[in-house]
Scaffold this motif. Sequence first.
Motif, short mmCIF file in Angstrom:
data_model
loop_
_atom_site.label_atom_id
_atom_site.label_comp_id
_atom_site.label_asym_id
_atom_site.label_seq_id
_atom_site.Cartn_x
_atom_site.Cartn_y
_atom_site.Cartn_z
N ILE A 120 18.89 -24.06 -14.97
CA ILE A 120 18.31 -24.99 -15.95
C ILE A 120 19.43 -25.76 -16.64
CG2 ILE A 120 17.18 -25.05 -18.20
CD1 ILE A 120 15.28 -22.87 -17.14
N LEU A 125 18.23 -29.22 -18.12
CA LEU A 125 16.89 -29.04 -18.67
C LEU A 125 16.87 -28.03 -19.82
CD1 LEU A 125 14.45 -29.02 -15.59
CD2 LEU A 125 14.59 -30.71 -17.42
N LEU A 136 6.49 -33.09 -18.90
CA LEU A 136 7.76 -33.54 -18.33
C LEU A 136 7.58 -34.83 -17.55
CD1 LEU A 136 8.98 -30.15 -16.81
CD2 LEU A 136 9.43 -31.04 -19.09
N MET A 140 12.13 -35.00 -14.30
CA MET A 140 12.35 -33.65 -14.81
C MET A 140 11.57 -32.63 -13.97
SD MET A 140 11.96 -34.75 -18.74
CE MET A 140 12.37 -33.35 -19.75
N ARG A 143 13.44 -31.89 -10.98
CA ARG A 143 14.58 -31.01 -11.29
C ARG A 143 14.13 -29.55 -11.35
NH1 ARG A 143 16.29 -35.55 -14.57
NH2 ARG A 143 18.49 -36.00 -14.16
#
Lengths: 264, 258
Positions: A120, A125, A136, A140, A143
């Motif tokens: 993360i 994040l 999100l 994101m 990710r």
Amino acid sequence: MASLITVKDVLKVFRSGEKTIHALDQISFEVDEGSFVSIVGPSGCGKSTLLKIISGLLASNSGTIRVNNHQVDRPLENVGMVFQSPVLLKWRSVLGNIMLPVEFAKLDRDRHLETARSLIQLVGLQGFEEMYPFELSGGMQQRVSLCRSLVTDPQILLMDEPFGALDAMTRDELDLELLRIWEERKKTVLFVTHNIQEAVFLSDYVVVMSARPGRLLKKLRIDLVRPRTLEMLSSSQFGEYTLQIRGMLTSASKIPDAAIGSTT
Amino acid sequence: MKSSVKNIAEPLVFFAVLLLLWEFLVRMTDVPDFILPPPRDLYTAFTENLYVITIHSVVTFAEAVGGFALSFILGVGFAISVVYSRHLQNTIYPLIVILYAMPKSALAPLMVIWIGYGMFSKMSIAFLVAFFPIVVNTVVGLKEVEPELLDLARINRASQFDIFTKIRLPNSLPYLFAGVKVALILSVTGAIVAEFVAANQGLGYLIMQALYSLDTALTLVILFILALLSLGLFMAVQVLQRKIAPWSSEVRQVEGSF
Ligand SMILES: Nc1ncnc2c1ncn2[C@@H]1O[C@H](COP(=O)(O)OP(=O)(O)OP(=O)(O)O)[C@@H](O)[C@H]1O
Ligand SMILES: [Mg+2]
């Protein structure tokens, strides 16, 4: 370097009722351990199918896949997968989503929780751990999906147009992040895209495929220095590579269908 | 802030105008009371019969909710078995579809013969009308899982149990809630229709009694009570959904529209 993945004479035909679709035709290539290999080709040429066959999720009609010198006849264990859409569980937080493979595989929770947190951190994040997917942005979410694919620390990363649905700027950003992760974590990456620039930018090798039935046109070595930077996108060497690939794809598509092989 | 006041005030004003219009219309046209009583009469009918209405409401409520609860338990259980058993899918599921195509309220007289005159025959109709939406929605929710998620599960050697509890079941929740909302409203309707056929208690019975004596005001009052009853059940489910599955898109949409 030793070859980690060996694809040999893979052929795939889909049969649905009367119709048969010749998806892959005698595909052969090798992927070295620790290398970054992209697969490009026109839509419908069998890229996703190839990735599924390599992962062991789908059987080919003939030909073999070997990974670590073992023939693949069931789903691989040491792969992470990233898909075009993030496919996150709406009912789980970011952290919960990333931990899903760990729970599935019944691995040690505490140790992997640490891995998850460091991932993360790695994709920037931090602070979003307890948020839900709907809170999100698309970038994101992708990710998170990337973290989920890495949490079990797989040897191989199979990515099927992972950033295809994102805007160009976010895609550049994630490409750079992916390269950083790849260099840091020493993964072998197979990356499907239909963006030629992206393929050249990321890869050690680009596997170029023809339209259906998908055949291997060329495995092109990309000799750009690493680490790659966005400035390289405008270098002449970069331009030559993309032009070369584009040339292969267009000249292949000019050959009439019958010459490539009947689809029936 | 301002818009939220407006959102409460606007419908209130609207309904007040509607009531005035109603009163005005009745006076203007001189329509007889048993066709359309003025709103005042409804109020008197309500206050005078409050006790009777309450007692019969409880009966209908119990029949509807009882039938619904049964359809929920059996419906969800059945949906799970259908999803996991090809045999059931090939045998019982078509039977259920045939049953669905049958107008269930037409079964009410039969249920009186089979089950009797009391609350259970009403519950059985409520159950029958509520069962199908529960089953269909749950089946769809359990099945409509993104294939990539199942790939992910296979790659990580997920057990069938994990796939069920961690993917399929939560995935079915928004569908299930949609089914529950429909099923609840239908189960109230089912109970009422069954009471029309043969009953000595319940709001359906009360409506029949009121109509025999041409008490249109009381009939209308009961109709409003029924609407409120259904609405209350609906809202309770909505609240429950926000608690259990705040991520389900439908809830977010509702919140976003206020
Ligand atoms: N399960 C399936 N059954 C039948 N045909 C299939 C199936 N999966 C893929 N195909 C067919 O095989 C061909 C290759 O599909 P595939 O998804 O691998 O292409 P792709 O290169 O990934 O395309 P895209 O770039 O659009 O994602 C297509 O013509 C597709 O219709
Ligand atoms: Mg594809």
